[in-house]
Design a protein around this motif. Structure first.
Motif, PDB file in Angstrom:
ATOM      1  N   LEU A  45       0.811  -1.219   0.000  1.00 18.91           N
ATOM      2  CA  LEU A  45       0.000   0.000   0.000  1.00 18.91           C
ATOM      3  C   LEU A  45       0.844   1.269   0.000  1.00 18.91           C
ATOM      4  O   LEU A  45       0.504   2.229  -0.711  1.00 18.91           O
ATOM      5  N   GLN A  46       1.922   1.309   0.755  1.00 18.38           N
ATOM      6  CA  GLN A  46       2.706   2.541   0.826  1.00 18.38           C
ATOM      7  C   GLN A  46       3.330   2.894  -0.519  1.00 18.38           C
ATOM      8  O   GLN A  46       3.297   4.063  -0.933  1.00 18.38           O
ATOM      9  N   ASP A  47       3.886   1.924  -1.212  1.00 18.37           N
ATOM     10  CA  ASP A  47       4.449   2.201  -2.544  1.00 18.37           C
ATOM     11  C   ASP A  47       3.347   2.657  -3.504  1.00 18.37           C
ATOM     12  O   ASP A  47       3.571   3.548  -4.338  1.00 18.37           O
ATOM     13  N   PHE A  48       2.181   2.031  -3.399  1.00 19.85           N
ATOM     14  CA  PHE A  48       1.062   2.420  -4.247  1.00 19.85           C
ATOM     15  C   PHE A  48       0.712   3.882  -4.007  1.00 19.85           C
ATOM     16  O   PHE A  48       0.590   4.671  -4.952  1.00 19.85           O
ATOM     17  N   LEU A  49       0.536   4.276  -2.744  1.00 17.94           N
ATOM     18  CA  LEU A  49       0.128   5.645  -2.419  1.00 17.94           C
ATOM     19  C   LEU A  49       1.212   6.660  -2.799  1.00 17.94           C
ATOM     20  O   LEU A  49       0.912   7.741  -3.326  1.00 17.94           O
ATOM     21  N   GLU A  50       2.459   6.304  -2.544  1.00 20.40           N
ATOM     22  CA  GLU A  50       3.552   7.235  -2.840  1.00 20.40           C
ATOM     23  C   GLU A  50       3.677   7.492  -4.337  1.00 20.40           C
ATOM     24  O   GLU A  50       3.818   8.640  -4.775  1.00 20.40           O
ATOM     25  N   THR A  51       3.614   6.436  -5.137  1.00 20.35           N
ATOM     26  CA  THR A  51       3.744   6.627  -6.585  1.00 20.35           C
ATOM     27  C   THR A  51       2.479   7.232  -7.187  1.00 20.35           C
ATOM     28  O   THR A  51       2.549   7.953  -8.180  1.00 20.35           O
ATOM     29  N   ALA A  52       1.324   6.970  -6.573  1.00 15.22           N
ATOM     30  CA  ALA A  52       0.082   7.591  -7.039  1.00 15.22           C
ATOM     31  C   ALA A  52       0.141   9.107  -6.859  1.00 15.22           C
ATOM     32  O   ALA A  52      -0.330   9.868  -7.718  1.00 15.22           O
ATOM     33  N   GLU A  53       0.725   9.536  -5.760  1.00 12.48           N
ATOM     34  CA  GLU A  53       0.844  10.975  -5.514  1.00 12.48           C
ATOM     35  C   GLU A  53       1.744  11.638  -6.549  1.00 12.48           C
ATOM     36  O   GLU A  53       1.570  12.808  -6.883  1.00 12.48           O
ATOM     37  N   GLN A  54       2.662  10.887  -7.102  1.00 15.87           N
ATOM     38  CA  GLN A  54       3.594  11.438  -8.098  1.00 15.87           C
ATOM     39  C   GLN A  54       3.037  11.406  -9.518  1.00 15.87           C
ATOM     40  O   GLN A  54       3.360  12.288 -10.326  1.00 15.87           O
ATOM     41  N   HIS A  55       2.194  10.394  -9.821  1.00 17.27           N
ATOM     42  CA  HIS A  55       1.821  10.182 -11.230  1.00 17.27           C
ATOM     43  C   HIS A  55       0.323  10.064 -11.511  1.00 17.27           C
ATOM     44  O   HIS A  55      -0.080  10.198 -12.668  1.00 17.27           O
ATOM     45  N   TYR A  56      -0.500   9.794 -10.515  1.00 13.61           N
ATOM     46  CA  TYR A  56      -1.906   9.466 -10.762  1.00 13.61           C
ATOM     47  C   TYR A  56      -2.811  10.684 -10.565  1.00 13.61           C
ATOM     48  O   TYR A  56      -2.890  11.238  -9.482  1.00 13.61           O
ATOM     49  N   MET A  57      -3.440  11.120 -11.636  1.00 18.27           N
ATOM     50  CA  MET A  57      -4.410  12.222 -11.597  1.00 18.27           C
ATOM     51  C   MET A  57      -3.840  13.447 -10.873  1.00 18.27           C
ATOM     52  O   MET A  57      -4.511  14.086 -10.057  1.00 18.27           O
ATOM     53  N   VAL A  58      -2.599  13.771 -11.183  1.00 18.47           N
ATOM     54  CA  VAL A  58      -1.931  14.894 -10.524  1.00 18.47           C
ATOM     55  C   VAL A  58      -2.679  16.192 -10.835  1.00 18.47           C
ATOM     56  O   VAL A  58      -3.032  16.469 -11.987  1.00 18.47           O
ATOM     57  N   ARG A 108       2.806   9.136 -16.077  1.00 18.96           N
ATOM     58  CA  ARG A 108       1.495   9.759 -16.052  1.00 18.96           C
ATOM     59  C   ARG A 108       0.337   8.790 -16.271  1.00 18.96           C
ATOM     60  O   ARG A 108       0.302   8.025 -17.237  1.00 18.96           O
ATOM     61  N   VAL A 109      -0.646   8.858 -15.360  1.00 19.93           N
ATOM     62  CA  VAL A 109      -1.975   8.278 -15.558  1.00 19.93           C
ATOM     63  C   VAL A 109      -2.939   9.394 -15.178  1.00 19.93           C
ATOM     64  O   VAL A 109      -3.174   9.652 -14.000  1.00 19.93           O
ATOM     65  N   GLY A 110      -3.457  10.071 -16.188  1.00 20.75           N
ATOM     66  CA  GLY A 110      -4.214  11.289 -15.927  1.00 20.75           C
ATOM     67  C   GLY A 110      -5.612  11.291 -16.506  1.00 20.75           C
ATOM     68  O   GLY A 110      -6.226  10.233 -16.706  1.00 20.75           O
ATOM     69  N   ALA A 111      -6.099  12.476 -16.799  1.00 16.51           N
ATOM     70  CA  ALA A 111      -7.486  12.657 -17.225  1.00 16.51           C
ATOM     71  C   ALA A 111      -7.793  12.011 -18.561  1.00 16.51           C
ATOM     72  O   ALA A 111      -8.969  11.877 -18.928  1.00 16.51           O
ATOM     73  N   GLU A 112      -6.761  11.591 -19.294  1.00 11.96           N
ATOM     74  CA  GLU A 112      -7.013  10.899 -20.567  1.00 11.96           C
ATOM     75  C   GLU A 112      -7.754   9.586 -20.371  1.00 11.96           C
ATOM     76  O   GLU A 112      -8.330   9.048 -21.320  1.00 11.96           O
ATOM     77  N   ILE A 113      -7.775   9.044 -19.147  1.00 13.63           N
ATOM     78  CA  ILE A 113      -8.455   7.762 -18.910  1.00 13.63           C
ATOM     79  C   ILE A 113      -9.926   7.951 -18.572  1.00 13.63           C
ATOM     80  O   ILE A 113     -10.662   6.967 -18.449  1.00 13.63           O
ATOM     81  N   LEU A 114     -10.377   9.194 -18.408  1.00 15.51           N
ATOM     82  CA  LEU A 114     -11.763   9.411 -18.008  1.00 15.51           C
ATOM     83  C   LEU A 114     -12.725   9.057 -19.136  1.00 15.51           C
ATOM     84  O   LEU A 114     -12.506   9.393 -20.298  1.00 15.51           O
TER      85      LEU A 114
END
Length: 391
Positions: free
Chosen positions: A163-176, A255-261
């Motif tokens: 979970l910690q790696d997931f949350l840390e990398t999400a903060e860097q790349h997910y829906m920034v 990046r995993v951003g708004a293009e996936i919406l």
């Protein structure tokens, strides 16, 4: 019992009903002359007619274009759609979808930005690869809408370690730069803590939901649909516009951003995105409600990443839960648990957007072929026998 003919009809209608209104909306918003609009509309209708006619004669083609013989096996009864009139959803900004479609040309059939990969499905849904969208335009259009994205993740039993790696990398790349509510389902709520020196950005929140621990990892996997459905009904439908359901034993790499919406979004399975349809890992036993016969299906989707508008995802998880429970009553478990049921649902209810394997990669596959420009979200190498206690 549902017959193969009625199954075929439901597939044809579901694709046409989704494609034509989108094309019409696009045409009415464009700057083309009346003559150009009529010519293009006529071409689209002709293509749809040919597609529907050919689907009556053939079982269709796989993602790589091979003709398959029409199956004669009956399809078992399955909940492939749900109607929930008592629930309401936050409205989705339709203009956002249209604007992204127009400005980025990400699903333009005649002029694809990528020539080396398939960039649009047979039902005219875009397939998102690197180079098929403009991140600057998409981000600007999305941020102006003030949308909220819910993201569910299950960290049960030994999976809490990821979970910690997931949350840390999400903060860097997910829906920034966007508002995100993370819903962490776990049997160990006291163990859920943010990584050291990590602070979540404004508008991003972490919610912890306690769930039981089951003795079989397959049961945990199957129960996921139930817990997501119940949480949508109790909370998410009031708190978010979109919801994405992802695996925890993974890291974001870019990046995993708004293009996936999109209204209903699925991801191509990285192991099978080049396979012929008859080699897809569908449930082939006709006693299961997840059953898909040989010659049917479009792509093989990953169970570790799907999402869309809250109402659409609620329909998916509600149908999959009902089918999982129906199978359990007769003592059958689909080949890949909820992933098998997600694939069955998406055969009938076509996704409005498909994400390339960039969005769910497996490190065991290496860096990918020449078509994989970026690995955005990928599994972590692990000892499955050690992590899954009952193997």
């Amino acid at each position: 019992m549902q017959t193969s003919d009625s199954f075929n009809k439901s597939l044809r209608l579901s694709g046409a009903n989704r494609s034509l209104p989108l094309v019409l909306h696009y045409l009415t918003q464009s700057n083309m002359s009346k003559r150009q609009v009529l010519l293009l509309l006529g071409a689209v209708l002709l293509c749809l007619s040919c597609f529907l006619f050919s689907s009556q004669r053939l079982s269709g083609t796989s993602a790589v274009g091979n003709l398959i013989t029409q199956p004669t096996e009956p399809i078992p009864e399955s909940v492939d759609s749900t109607v929930v009139p008592t629930l309401t959803w936050r409205p989705i900004p339709e203009r956002l979808v249209v604007k992204i479609w127009q400005d980025t040309q990400q699903a333009k059939i005649m002029q694809p930005r990528r020539q080396d990969v398939l960039t649009v499905t047979p039902w005219l849904a875009p397939i998102v690869w690197d180079g098929t969208f403009d991140p600057v335009i998409i981000d600007e259009a999305t941020k102006a809408q003030n949308i909220v994205i819910a993201t569910t993740v299950f960290a049960v039993a030994k999976y809490i370690r990821y979970l910690q790696d997931f949350l840390e990398t999400a903060e860097q790349h997910y829906m920034v730069g966007l508002a995100v509510n993370f819903y962490v389902f776990t049997d160990q709520p006291d163990a859920v803590v943010l990584p050291i020196n990590m602070t979540m950005a404004a508008g991003r929140q972490l919610h912890v939901i306690k769930v039981p621990k089951y003795s079989r990892w397959q049961e945990i996997s199957m129960r996921r649909m139930q817990f997501i459905q119940e949480t949508i009904e109790k909370r998410i439908r009031y708190e978010a516009d979109y919801v994405y359901c992802v695996d925890v034993d993974m890291k974001f790499h870019s990046r995993v951003g708004a293009e996936i919406l999109g209204r209903l979004v699925a991801v191509l399975n990285p192991w099978l995105h080049k396979s012929e349809r008859n080699n897809f890992s569908y449930e082939r036993r006709n006693a299961s409600t997840a059953y898909i016969p040989y010659g049917k299906g479009d792509f093989y989707y990953a169970g570790g990443f799907f999402g869309g508008a809250v109402g659409e995802v609620h329909k998916l998880v509600t149908a999959c839960r009902a089918n999982l429970e129906a199978d359990k009553l007769v003592g059958i478990e689909a080949k890949w648990q909820e992933e098998s049921h997600v694939n069955r649902y998406l055969v009938v209810n076509k996704p409005t957007k498909v994400l390339s394997p960039e969005y769910l990669w497996d490190e065991e596959l290496g860096t990918g072929g020449s078509e994989i420009k970026f690995i955005r979200y990928a599994t972590i190498r692990k000892n499955m026998k050690e992590v899954r206690e009952n193997i």
